[in-house]
Design a protein around this motif. Structure first.
Motif, PDB file in Angstrom:
ATOM      1  N   GLN A  84       2.098 -66.674  -4.605  1.00 41.33           N
ATOM      2  CA  GLN A  84       2.772 -67.830  -4.017  1.00 41.33           C
ATOM      3  C   GLN A  84       2.949 -68.917  -5.068  1.00 41.33           C
ATOM      4  OE1 GLN A  84       0.447 -68.937  -0.540  1.00 41.33           O
ATOM      5  NE2 GLN A  84       1.772 -67.703   0.769  1.00 41.33           N
ATOM      6  N   ALA A  85       3.897 -69.774  -4.814  1.00 45.29           N
ATOM      7  CA  ALA A  85       4.124 -70.912  -5.704  1.00 45.29           C
ATOM      8  C   ALA A  85       2.838 -71.718  -5.858  1.00 45.29           C
ATOM      9  CB  ALA A  85       5.238 -71.796  -5.157  1.00 45.29           C
ATOM     10  N   SER A 139      10.010 -66.118 -11.536  1.00 45.82           N
ATOM     11  CA  SER A 139      10.116 -64.719 -11.146  1.00 45.82           C
ATOM     12  C   SER A 139      11.023 -63.962 -12.109  1.00 45.82           C
ATOM     13  CB  SER A 139      10.669 -64.611  -9.719  1.00 45.82           C
ATOM     14  OG  SER A 139       9.797 -65.210  -8.784  1.00 45.82           O
ATOM     15  N   VAL A 190       7.303 -64.778  -7.652  1.00 43.61           N
ATOM     16  CA  VAL A 190       6.679 -65.986  -7.115  1.00 43.61           C
ATOM     17  C   VAL A 190       7.427 -66.374  -5.848  1.00 43.61           C
ATOM     18  CG1 VAL A 190       5.975 -68.356  -7.575  1.00 43.61           C
ATOM     19  CG2 VAL A 190       6.122 -66.705  -9.464  1.00 43.61           C
ATOM     20  N   LEU A 205       2.784 -71.659 -11.063  1.00 48.05           N
ATOM     21  CA  LEU A 205       3.992 -70.831 -11.024  1.00 48.05           C
ATOM     22  C   LEU A 205       4.968 -71.340  -9.964  1.00 48.05           C
ATOM     23  CD1 LEU A 205       2.275 -67.387 -11.478  1.00 48.05           C
ATOM     24  CD2 LEU A 205       4.112 -68.275 -12.931  1.00 48.05           C
TER      25      LEU A 205
END
Length: 116
Positions: free
Chosen positions: A12-13, A89, A114, A84
């Protein structure tokens, strides 16, 4: 020279990942190393590089978030990726520039995704 990347995945972000690239077939400590990435429909771009002497360089979009490092005893270069974002990605590739011939060698890549 053979390069094998690992460490990619789906996160995940805001999360972190560490990519590794282990090299064989050359005197690793003498080679300049780099991480590149390629997102769908985009050109491959340099993310970070590290010379045999340890000098590093980063693309502006990852500065202060990513760190490239190397462990010559383990023939491995790392890319620590923090904070991230979905735009990170891509398939991440490791590149080795042979110290004597100047030839570039590439790994097969590791996918980083991500999610927002």
């Amino acid at each position: 020279v053979q390069l094998v990347e690992s460490g990619g995945g789906l996160v995940q972000a805001g999360a972190s990942l560490r990519l590794s690239c282990t090299a064989s077939g050359s005197i690793f400590s003498k080679n300049d190393m780099g991480w590149y990435r390629q997102a769908p429909g985009k050109q491959r771009e340099l993310v970070a590089s590290i010379t045999s002497g340890g000098r590093t360089n980063y693309v502006d979009s990852v500065k202060d978030r990513f760190t490239i490092s190397r462990n010559n005893a383990k023939n491995t270069v790392y890319l620590q990726m923090n904070s991230l974002i979905p735009e990170d990605s891509a398939v991440y590739y490791c590149k080795c520039t042979h110290w004597l011939s100047g030839t570039d060698y590439w790994g097969k890549g590791t996918l980083v995704t991500v999610s927002s």
